[in-house]
Design a protein around this motif. Structure first.
Motif, PDB file in Angstrom:
ATOM      1  N   LEU A  56       0.793  -1.224   0.000  1.00  0.00           N
ATOM      2  CA  LEU A  56       0.000   0.000   0.000  1.00  0.00           C
ATOM      3  C   LEU A  56       0.832   1.284   0.000  1.00  0.00           C
ATOM      4  N   PRO A  57       1.916   1.380   0.786  1.00  0.00           N
ATOM      5  CA  PRO A  57       2.659   2.666   0.837  1.00  0.00           C
ATOM      6  C   PRO A  57       3.140   3.159  -0.512  1.00  0.00           C
ATOM      7  N   ILE A  58       3.532   2.259  -1.409  1.00  0.00           N
ATOM      8  CA  ILE A  58       4.047   2.717  -2.699  1.00  0.00           C
ATOM      9  C   ILE A  58       2.905   3.100  -3.640  1.00  0.00           C
ATOM     10  N   ALA A  59       1.680   2.651  -3.338  1.00  0.00           N
ATOM     11  CA  ALA A  59       0.529   3.010  -4.158  1.00  0.00           C
ATOM     12  C   ALA A  59      -0.078   4.341  -3.724  1.00  0.00           C
ATOM     13  N   THR A  65       9.966  16.378   2.414  1.00  0.00           N
ATOM     14  CA  THR A  65       9.548  17.720   2.811  1.00  0.00           C
ATOM     15  C   THR A  65       8.763  17.698   4.121  1.00  0.00           C
ATOM     16  N   PHE A  66       7.962  16.657   4.322  1.00  0.00           N
ATOM     17  CA  PHE A  66       7.134  16.566   5.529  1.00  0.00           C
ATOM     18  C   PHE A  66       7.872  15.949   6.710  1.00  0.00           C
ATOM     19  N   THR A 101       9.338   3.469   4.146  1.00  0.00           N
ATOM     20  CA  THR A 101       7.969   3.015   3.867  1.00  0.00           C
ATOM     21  C   THR A 101       7.800   2.549   2.425  1.00  0.00           C
ATOM     22  N   PHE A 102       8.519   3.199   1.500  1.00  0.00           N
ATOM     23  CA  PHE A 102       8.407   2.753   0.106  1.00  0.00           C
ATOM     24  C   PHE A 102       9.621   1.942  -0.349  1.00  0.00           C
ATOM     25  N   CYS A 103      10.764   2.100   0.319  1.00  0.00           N
ATOM     26  CA  CYS A 103      11.937   1.284  -0.034  1.00  0.00           C
ATOM     27  C   CYS A 103      11.706  -0.183   0.307  1.00  0.00           C
ATOM     28  N   THR A 146       1.354  10.063   2.396  1.00  0.00           N
ATOM     29  CA  THR A 146       2.299   9.421   3.311  1.00  0.00           C
ATOM     30  C   THR A 146       3.049  10.459   4.133  1.00  0.00           C
ATOM     31  N   GLY A 147       3.494  11.532   3.484  1.00  0.00           N
ATOM     32  CA  GLY A 147       4.221  12.578   4.192  1.00  0.00           C
ATOM     33  C   GLY A 147       3.377  13.250   5.249  1.00  0.00           C
TER      34      GLY A 147
END
Length: 269
Positions: A106-109, A208-209, A141-143, A115-116
């Motif tokens: 889910l995180p990469i979608a 950024t977040f 989270t996406f790696c 997410t930020g």
């Protein structure tokens, strides 16, 4: 059957897509060697002066070091967590297995801004001070998903009979992993790690977040573009980022294209 004109049409279309993707990157590379500090076309002259200026700029060097640290740490976490999750999903059958797999992907979608924002809200709620570790968590989270996908795909293409044959021949768990599992998974792990590092190195939205007052290389580029200052240095930094991102992606693509088995020298016994 495909006609000659169909093949020509597909080739032309593929060429146009490649040009659409690469011409902007080539222009950045050209501007990096622009002798003038004003972006204009045609280029009035050529120089490598701005590379020296960028390298001796303390802000560029500190942001480069931070991006490298974050990328390496996030990739290390991704290799461990992603491979462990892939092994668990592939080897075991349990209640909620598909749901766990969905949550891992889910995180990469999700859009990076979602997410930020979620991570930023959590850090503020939990009173977690912004540091390199808040950035690493955001990138992980996406790696993790990248490594998980690579390892799981390789495991699904690997016959379970290899492990069973190794155990039948008397090999213990470590020997089976070293001589059977590792040669098969090595290139998938390397490819996943390289791709994860490339994604982390040039990530901007989640960073950024989660960065607070810290400045990674992509944030440095964005801030200076907004202010309209140091365009020559920004062009050089962007060009270097393109190169540093391109190399691991190319190596990753090459590794995943092959069979995935490390070739070992053999000797007669």
């Amino acid at each position: 059957m495909e006609t000659r004109w169909t093949r020509v049409g597909l080739a032309v279309w593929a060429l146009l897509v490649v040009l659409f993707l690469w011409i902007p990157l080539v222009i950045i590379g050209v501007y990096a060697f622009n002798a003038s500090n004003i972006q204009s076309w045609p280029i009035p002259g050529w120089t490598t002066h701005w590379f020296s200026v960028a390298w001796h700029n303390p802000d560029v060097r500190s942001s480069l070091v931070l991006s490298l640290k974050v990328g390496l740490i996030a990739t290390s976490f991704a290799l461990v967590l992603g491979s462990m999750a892939a092994f668990a999903i592939h080897r075991f059958r349990f209640f909620g297995r598909e749901s766990v797999s969905f949550l891992l992907l889910l995180p990469i979608a999700l859009p990076g801004i979602i997410t930020g924002m979620a991570l930023n809200s959590f850090y503020v709620f939990a009173k977690v001070p912004f540091s390199i570790w808040t950035i690493v968590i955001g990138h992980a989270t996406f790696c993790v998903v990248v490594v998980y996908n690579n390892v799981l795909a390789r495991l699904r293409r690997t016959s379970a009979s290899l492990v069973e044959a190794s155990m039948d021949l008397g090999a213990d768990g470590w020997q089976t992993f070293r001589f059977v599992v590792w040669p098969v998974l090595a290139t998938a792990l390397v490819a996943g790690g390289l791709l994860a590092f490339a994604l982390s190195f040039d990530e901007i939205i989640v960073t950024t977040f989660t960065a607070g007052a810290q400045i990674t290389l992509p944030i440095f580029i964005l801030d200076n573009l907004r202010q309209g200052q140091q365009f020559p240095i920004v062009n050089v930094v962007a060009f270097v980022v393109i190169l540093l991102t391109l190399v691991p992606v190319m190596i990753s693509q090459r590794l995943t294209r092959d069979t995935g088995v490390l070739r070992r020298g053999t000797r007669a016994v």
